[in-house]
Enzyme design. Structure first.
Site, short mmCIF file in Angstrom:
data_model
loop_
_atom_site.label_atom_id
_atom_site.label_comp_id
_atom_site.label_asym_id
_atom_site.label_seq_id
_atom_site.Cartn_x
_atom_site.Cartn_y
_atom_site.Cartn_z
N LYS A 1 -2.02 -1.67 -3.79
CA LYS A 1 -2.97 -0.65 -3.72
C LYS A 1 -1.96 0.68 -3.95
O LYS A 1 -1.34 0.79 -3.08
CB LYS A 1 -3.70 -0.45 -2.51
CG LYS A 1 -4.65 0.76 -2.48
CD LYS A 1 -5.37 0.91 -1.08
CE LYS A 1 -6.18 2.09 -0.91
NZ LYS A 1 -6.97 2.03 0.36
N ARG B 1 0.76 9.95 5.95
CA ARG B 1 0.89 8.68 6.33
C ARG B 1 2.00 8.18 5.70
O ARG B 1 2.19 6.98 5.68
CB ARG B 1 -0.33 7.89 6.01
CG ARG B 1 -1.71 8.29 6.63
CD ARG B 1 -2.75 7.56 6.08
NE ARG B 1 -4.08 7.99 6.98
CZ ARG B 1 -5.28 8.17 6.39
NH1 ARG B 1 -5.58 7.90 5.11
NH2 ARG B 1 -6.10 8.74 7.35
N TYR C 1 -14.62 0.59 -7.65
CA TYR C 1 -16.01 1.42 -7.63
C TYR C 1 -16.68 1.38 -9.04
O TYR C 1 -17.98 1.63 -9.20
CB TYR C 1 -15.57 2.92 -7.35
CG TYR C 1 -14.92 3.10 -6.03
CD1 TYR C 1 -15.56 2.95 -4.75
CD2 TYR C 1 -13.54 3.12 -6.03
CE1 TYR C 1 -14.91 3.16 -3.61
CE2 TYR C 1 -12.93 3.40 -4.80
CZ TYR C 1 -13.25 3.03 -3.59
OH TYR C 1 -12.84 3.22 -2.39
N LYS D 1 0.67 -1.21 0.01
CA LYS D 1 0.13 0.06 0.01
C LYS D 1 0.80 1.21 0.05
O LYS D 1 1.45 1.55 0.90
CB LYS D 1 -0.67 -0.06 1.24
CG LYS D 1 -1.96 1.22 1.44
CD LYS D 1 -2.86 0.87 2.49
CE LYS D 1 -4.01 2.20 2.60
NZ LYS D 1 -4.87 2.06 3.75
#
Length: 325
Positions: A249, A218, A314, A196
């Site tokens: 990801k 982050r 999505y 990620k």
């Protein structure tokens, strides 16, 4: 020209039926996992402005959403919660009556054939928006593991079929695997966000999940986009710790990483087609700059070709409709 020697590759491209016959990579509805955002309250269906076609929905809308997915042939969902209350330790993430736990119970009771994946993180539930416990301005890795494990166990107790930890703490797969086993959930697989990146493509998701960090960023726990071998080390650690699936990801900017992970590890690979990738195409299509159907199917096929077995997207509903044509 008759004396020229060359290969006639176009023979296999001459008609649509011929192209379909020799197609190497095929996208199926079963490959798709649809993300859904659940909020507290009743009669809530909030459009996410930065993600056209995506909504936050309350529990009373879940049956309609799940029925639509089943009619489309989509068999899997990943659930994200948007709680009303947040605190410094993200206690709503592991509460028995937390929004994700309630949503999982609701889905499994009304639609037991659907596979429910639970996103396991703290960022939506902490008032500071980080994926772990903050101590002196830093994320306390080992202390965070305890709460992430509590979250995973509570989601399994609610009926989740798969636990998907997305926090990127060191040792998170080992801790959650141990916690699930000790709680009697050894049959529940872990779908690890193994690779990620600290990506600029997450912006619209943070609008939908209300999960933007309130200070800093982050980058101290998500990966540097410039790094390739680090991704292999991260994935290898998660395999050794007991992961059952590996997620890469984002997807589109990291197809090279996806292929390397797939070639090295014999586990199901999941591409996360993230919010920024979705919103860019929706915006371009709305302006008439691209053919949405063609570009969506090309993009999802590229993820499969790069090695993905499954795709969190999505676009799942749109793709299911395209596949029916």
């Amino acid at each position: 020209m008759n004396d020229l020697q060359f290969k006639r590759h176009r023979r296999l491209r001459r008609t649509e039926s011929m192209r379909s016959l020799v197609r190497e990579t095929k996208l199926q509805k079963e490959d798709l996992i649809y993300p859904i955002f659940i909020v507290e309250g009743e009669n809530v269906k909030n459009a996410v402005k930065s993600m056209p076609g995506v909504h936050q929905v309350s529990l009373d809308y879940l049956s309609d959403e799940m029925s639509e997915l089943e009619q489309l042939g989509i068999r899997s969902v990943i659930v994200f919660g948007v709680p009303q209350e947040k605190d410094e330790v993200g206690s709503e993430a592991y509460h028995d009556a937390g929004i994700v736990q309630k949503a999982i119970r609701h889905i499994k009771e009304a639609h037991p054939s659907l596979t429910v994946v639970a996103d396991t993180c703290l960022c939506q539930y902490t008032d500071h928006g980080h994926c772990g416990i903050v101590r002196d301005g830093d994320i306390a890795n080992d202390e965070s593991l305890e709460l992430l494990t509590k979250t995973a166990v509570s989601q399994a107790e609610a009926g989740a079929d798969i636990i998907a930890p997305s926090n990127m703490m060191d040792g998170f797969v080992a801790a959650i695997r141990k916690g699930l086993d000790e709680a009697g959930y050894s049959q529940i697989p872990v779908m690890s966000y193994a690779v990620k990146y600290a990506s600029a493509f997450y912006g619209p998701f943070r609008d939908a999940a209300h999960s933007s960090p309130q200070f800093g960023d982050r980058r101290a726990y998500q990966m540097d986009p410039a790094n390739r071998m680090e991704a292999i080390r991260e994935a290898e650690s998660d395999v050794e710790e007991g992961a059952d699936f590996l997620i890469v990801k984002p997807a589109l900017s990291y197809l090279d990483i996806m292929r390397e992970v797939k070639d090295r590890f014999n586990l199901p690979l999941v591409a996360y087609n993230v919010s920024g990738e979705y919103s860019m195409i929706k915006a371009a299509a709305a302006n008439g700059w691209v053919n949405e159907e063609e570009i969506v199917m090309e993009k999802l096929t590229s993820m499969k070709r790069a090695g993905a077995d499954l795709i969190i997207t999505y676009f799942a509903k749109d793709a299911a409709n395209y596949l029916d044509q």
